[in-house]
Design a protein around this motif. Sequence first.
Motif, PDB file in Angstrom:
ATOM      1  N   LYS A  53       0.837  -1.193   0.004  1.00 22.12           N
ATOM      2  CA  LYS A  53      -0.131   0.105  -0.029  1.00 22.12           C
ATOM      3  C   LYS A  53       0.987   1.203  -0.027  1.00 22.12           C
ATOM      4  O   LYS A  53       0.439   2.288  -0.747  1.00 22.12           O
ATOM      5  CB  LYS A  53      -1.174   0.048   1.256  1.00 22.12           C
ATOM      6  CG  LYS A  53      -2.012  -1.037   1.153  1.00 22.12           C
ATOM      7  CD  LYS A  53      -3.072  -1.068   0.121  1.00 22.12           C
ATOM      8  CE  LYS A  53      -3.886   0.409   0.285  1.00 22.12           C
ATOM      9  NZ  LYS A  53      -4.870   0.552  -0.861  1.00 22.12           N
ATOM     10  N   SER A  54       1.926   1.212   0.929  1.00 24.01           N
ATOM     11  CA  SER A  54       2.846   2.441   0.949  1.00 24.01           C
ATOM     12  C   SER A  54       3.553   2.674  -0.688  1.00 24.01           C
ATOM     13  O   SER A  54       3.871   3.761  -0.720  1.00 24.01           O
ATOM     14  CB  SER A  54       4.074   2.250   1.853  1.00 24.01           C
ATOM     15  OG  SER A  54       4.854   1.271   1.412  1.00 24.01           O
ATOM     16  N   ALA A  55       3.583   1.624  -1.413  1.00 26.08           N
ATOM     17  CA  ALA A  55       4.078   1.782  -2.610  1.00 26.08           C
ATOM     18  C   ALA A  55       2.892   2.334  -3.783  1.00 26.08           C
ATOM     19  O   ALA A  55       2.945   2.192  -4.975  1.00 26.08           O
ATOM     20  CB  ALA A  55       4.949   0.334  -3.313  1.00 26.08           C
ATOM     21  N   GLY A  56       1.700   2.501  -3.185  1.00 23.12           N
ATOM     22  CA  GLY A  56       0.787   2.852  -4.050  1.00 23.12           C
ATOM     23  C   GLY A  56      -0.088   1.812  -4.641  1.00 23.12           C
ATOM     24  O   GLY A  56      -0.783   2.058  -5.750  1.00 23.12           O
ATOM     25  N   LYS A  57      -0.100   0.417  -4.237  1.00 21.63           N
ATOM     26  CA  LYS A  57      -0.815  -0.636  -4.933  1.00 21.63           C
ATOM     27  C   LYS A  57      -2.003  -0.663  -4.530  1.00 21.63           C
ATOM     28  O   LYS A  57      -2.464  -0.427  -3.140  1.00 21.63           O
ATOM     29  CB  LYS A  57       0.071  -1.715  -4.751  1.00 21.63           C
ATOM     30  CG  LYS A  57       1.574  -1.760  -5.131  1.00 21.63           C
ATOM     31  CD  LYS A  57       1.837  -1.154  -6.719  1.00 21.63           C
ATOM     32  CE  LYS A  57       3.214  -1.486  -7.099  1.00 21.63           C
ATOM     33  NZ  LYS A  57       3.577  -0.601  -8.261  1.00 21.63           N
ATOM     34  N   ILE A  58      -3.005  -1.110  -5.268  1.00 17.02           N
ATOM     35  CA  ILE A  58      -4.216  -1.797  -4.803  1.00 17.02           C
ATOM     36  C   ILE A  58      -4.002  -3.162  -4.364  1.00 17.02           C
ATOM     37  O   ILE A  58      -3.443  -3.917  -5.205  1.00 17.02           O
ATOM     38  CB  ILE A  58      -5.487  -1.626  -5.886  1.00 17.02           C
ATOM     39  CG1 ILE A  58      -5.739  -0.340  -5.957  1.00 17.02           C
ATOM     40  CG2 ILE A  58      -6.532  -2.597  -5.374  1.00 17.02           C
ATOM     41  CD1 ILE A  58      -6.587   0.019  -6.907  1.00 17.02           C
ATOM     42  N   VAL A  59      -4.343  -3.674  -3.107  1.00 13.04           N
ATOM     43  CA  VAL A  59      -3.853  -5.046  -2.596  1.00 13.04           C
ATOM     44  C   VAL A  59      -4.914  -5.813  -2.478  1.00 13.04           C
ATOM     45  O   VAL A  59      -5.972  -5.541  -1.525  1.00 13.04           O
ATOM     46  CB  VAL A  59      -2.845  -4.786  -1.319  1.00 13.04           C
ATOM     47  CG1 VAL A  59      -2.725  -6.101  -0.908  1.00 13.04           C
ATOM     48  CG2 VAL A  59      -1.915  -3.901  -1.729  1.00 13.04           C
ATOM     49  N   ILE A  60      -5.160  -7.041  -3.028  1.00 12.38           N
ATOM     50  CA  ILE A  60      -6.034  -8.205  -2.808  1.00 12.38           C
ATOM     51  C   ILE A  60      -5.365  -9.280  -2.222  1.00 12.38           C
ATOM     52  O   ILE A  60      -4.425  -9.969  -2.914  1.00 12.38           O
ATOM     53  CB  ILE A  60      -6.625  -8.349  -4.325  1.00 12.38           C
ATOM     54  CG1 ILE A  60      -6.977  -6.990  -4.914  1.00 12.38           C
ATOM     55  CG2 ILE A  60      -7.830  -9.416  -4.022  1.00 12.38           C
ATOM     56  CD1 ILE A  60      -8.029  -6.210  -4.360  1.00 12.38           C
ATOM     57  N   VAL A  61      -5.763  -9.744  -1.081  1.00 12.94           N
ATOM     58  CA  VAL A  61      -5.142 -10.979  -0.430  1.00 12.94           C
ATOM     59  C   VAL A  61      -6.011 -12.149  -0.760  1.00 12.94           C
ATOM     60  O   VAL A  61      -7.407 -11.997  -0.659  1.00 12.94           O
ATOM     61  CB  VAL A  61      -5.264 -10.458   1.317  1.00 12.94           C
ATOM     62  CG1 VAL A  61      -4.810 -11.949   1.793  1.00 12.94           C
ATOM     63  CG2 VAL A  61      -4.608  -9.304   1.446  1.00 12.94           C
ATOM     64  N   HIS A  62      -5.153 -13.057  -1.117  1.00 15.62           N
ATOM     65  CA  HIS A  62      -5.945 -14.526  -1.215  1.00 15.62           C
ATOM     66  C   HIS A  62      -6.028 -15.250  -0.079  1.00 15.62           C
ATOM     67  O   HIS A  62      -5.294 -15.875   0.673  1.00 15.62           O
ATOM     68  CB  HIS A  62      -5.071 -15.571  -2.263  1.00 15.62           C
ATOM     69  CG  HIS A  62      -5.770 -16.580  -2.836  1.00 15.62           C
ATOM     70  ND1 HIS A  62      -6.692 -17.269  -2.013  1.00 15.62           N
ATOM     71  CD2 HIS A  62      -6.004 -17.036  -4.088  1.00 15.62           C
ATOM     72  CE1 HIS A  62      -7.256 -18.130  -2.817  1.00 15.62           C
ATOM     73  NE2 HIS A  62      -6.839 -18.199  -4.192  1.00 15.62           N
ATOM     74  N   LEU A  63      -7.356 -15.117   0.490  1.00 16.53           N
ATOM     75  CA  LEU A  63      -7.885 -15.316   1.612  1.00 16.53           C
ATOM     76  C   LEU A  63      -7.347 -16.764   1.841  1.00 16.53           C
ATOM     77  O   LEU A  63      -6.890 -17.288   3.270  1.00 16.53           O
ATOM     78  CB  LEU A  63      -9.240 -14.914   1.988  1.00 16.53           C
ATOM     79  CG  LEU A  63      -9.806 -15.364   3.429  1.00 16.53           C
ATOM     80  CD1 LEU A  63      -9.434 -14.285   4.353  1.00 16.53           C
ATOM     81  CD2 LEU A  63     -11.324 -15.278   3.347  1.00 16.53           C
TER      82      LEU A  63
END
Length: 187
Positions: A53-63
């Motif tokens: 997130k600090s690198a500006g990414k949208i983050v999706i976690v594979h639960l």
Amino acid sequence: MNQIFYNAIMENPVIAAVKDEDGVLNCMQKDINVVFVLFGELTTISDIVDRLKSAGKIVIVHLDLIGGLAVREESVRFIKQYTKADGIISTKPDMIKYAKELGLYTIFRIFVIDSKAFNAISHHAISSADLIEILPGIMPRIIQKFSQKTHVPIIAGGLISEKEDVINALDAGAIAISSTNQQVWNM
């Protein structure tokens, strides 16, 4: 689907799927908008997400792939409350539905291994997802059939390693591809 999320994918249809620390470090340096996190544990996932997130990414976690988290509603709440993740990936329709209720982006991951698996996928199971990720992603005809079967946008993932694979998936109707292959991230 949230317009910001959709625009980020359309702006760069190559999604970095990271499976280890090396992948995290490399994708942070790339012009990639969306990252799928396919590894981690209960004790590390928050840090992994924070750095992306600090690198500006949208983050999706594979639960389903996070060690220490059972595929249950409590895990979805954990991701929502204790990480800055934007969404989840899961192979479980109930997790997708619950994550959507909590305001997370949702990606329903489907393994299409044969015609029985293809025909068994119900419209009800996929209707609450923002996106569907079809694996393996090197099957343009299946992607095309699926895109005609549903209104939910499709991501092609798995076994994509050549520029031709990317082009074929996008031409077949996928809006993006996901890959752990770091060479594909540069295409």
